[in-house]
Design a protein around this motif. Structure first.
Motif, mmCIF file in Angstrom:
data_model
loop_
_atom_site.group_PDB
_atom_site.id
_atom_site.type_symbol
_atom_site.label_atom_id
_atom_site.label_comp_id
_atom_site.label_asym_id
_atom_site.label_seq_id
_atom_site.Cartn_x
_atom_site.Cartn_y
_atom_site.Cartn_z
ATOM 1 N N ASN A 128 0.715 -1.231 -0.208
ATOM 2 C CA ASN A 128 0.002 0.157 -0.066
ATOM 3 C C ASN A 128 0.912 1.390 -0.113
ATOM 4 N N ASN A 196 -5.081 0.860 6.736
ATOM 5 C CA ASN A 196 -4.828 1.240 5.452
ATOM 6 C C ASN A 196 -4.435 -0.022 4.589
ATOM 7 N N ARG A 197 -3.753 -0.998 5.127
ATOM 8 C CA ARG A 197 -3.228 -2.221 4.519
ATOM 9 C C ARG A 197 -4.465 -3.260 4.078
ATOM 10 N N ASP A 198 -5.217 -3.457 5.209
ATOM 11 C CA ASP A 198 -6.150 -4.518 5.281
ATOM 12 C C ASP A 198 -7.686 -4.037 5.208
ATOM 13 N N HIS A 199 -7.686 -2.611 5.153
ATOM 14 C CA HIS A 199 -9.179 -1.972 4.798
ATOM 15 C C HIS A 199 -10.028 -2.445 5.707
ATOM 16 N N CYS A 200 -9.772 -2.498 7.030
ATOM 17 C CA CYS A 200 -10.515 -3.011 8.185
ATOM 18 C C CYS A 200 -10.870 -1.640 9.165
#
Length: 254
Positions: A128, A196-200
């Motif tokens: 990302n 931001n990496r996992d969109h969690c």
């Protein structure tokens, strides 16, 4: 041969630090890569996993369905214990094999090197924009070492190696290394990076962090620390160079 344990909690920027060391020719043995390598299709370890969990944990191409296996073991502590019983000895044995190759001055197993390259290529596609590895400045920093005169050539017997073990403390593997480098970041930074990496959600990110060994424990048991969220990329490069010089000097005692 000095063995440096590289560890740190999730989303602390450990991968970028490892890559900076690699620029100096430092060999890095990555336990996450080994964990994937030992369960390749038709491997003895994967066959043992299938024997216990059934063929439903395989994808059509014969590779491990990690999502399916993860769902099974985290719903049942006994199954998780069995999985660890199967996979941990395989990871440990492979790690020792690679360490011995380095200690004897031999090149690392080409199969391991090629597998790592394949996995890195896949990982780079998913990096990302908030990671150092993916940033323009980070890419430039990874082009060459800060001071080339400290580069270890492939022909040299490695004076030291790095064992990248995210769960070094959790799995009580301190005995495998001679000194420990912890890569650290504030919890707020970790949460931001995970989201931001996992969109969690923030709650999911916090839950992931809460399941790990505390930040304070790792900092208190570290020999060296790099706090990635308070350093610029140039400062990280300098910090890695300083530690590299330190480890080169320390390796003379081994």
């Amino acid at each position: 041969m000095l063995k440096v344990g590289l560890t740190g909690n999730i989303a602390c920027g450990k991968s970028f630090i490892g890559k900076l060391f690699s620029l100096y020719g430092v060999r890095i043995i990555d336990s996450d890569m080994i964990a994937r390598e030992v369960v390749l299709p038709n491997s003895p370890t994967l066959n043992k996993i299938v024997e216990f969990f059934g063929r439903e944990i395989l994808l059509p191409d014969g590779s491990l369905n990690r999502a399916q296996l993860r769902a099974m073991v985290f719903a049942d502590k006994n199954k998780l214990a069995k999985l660890n019983e199967i996979i941990h000895p395989a990871i440990h044995q492979r790690t020792l094999e690679l360490c011995n190759q380095c200690a004897q001055g031999q090149p690392l197993d080409p199969n391991y090197i090629n597998f790592c390259r394949q996995q890195e290529a896949l990982k780079s596609q998913n990096s990302n924009q908030f990671s150092d590895v993916a940033s323009d400045e980070g890419k430039i920093a990874l082009c060459e070492p800060l001071d080339p005169k400290y580069v270890i050539t492939p022909e040299q017997r490695p004076p030291y190696i790095i064992l990248d073990i995210p769960l070094l403390f959790e799995n009580h593997l301190e005995h495998m290394v001679d000194t420990i480098l912890v890569v650290d970041a504030a919890i707020e930074t970790q949460i931001f990076r995970i989201i931001n990496r996992d969109h969690c959600t923030k709650e999911v990110a916090q839950n992931i962090i809460d399941k790990q060994l505390s930040r304070d424990y790792k900092l208190n048991h570290a020999d060296d620390i790099i706090q990635t969220d308070i350093l610029s990329i140039d400062e990280k490069r300098q910090h890695v160079l300083n530690l590299h010089i330190k480890y080169l000097a320390s390796s003379q005692d081994f």
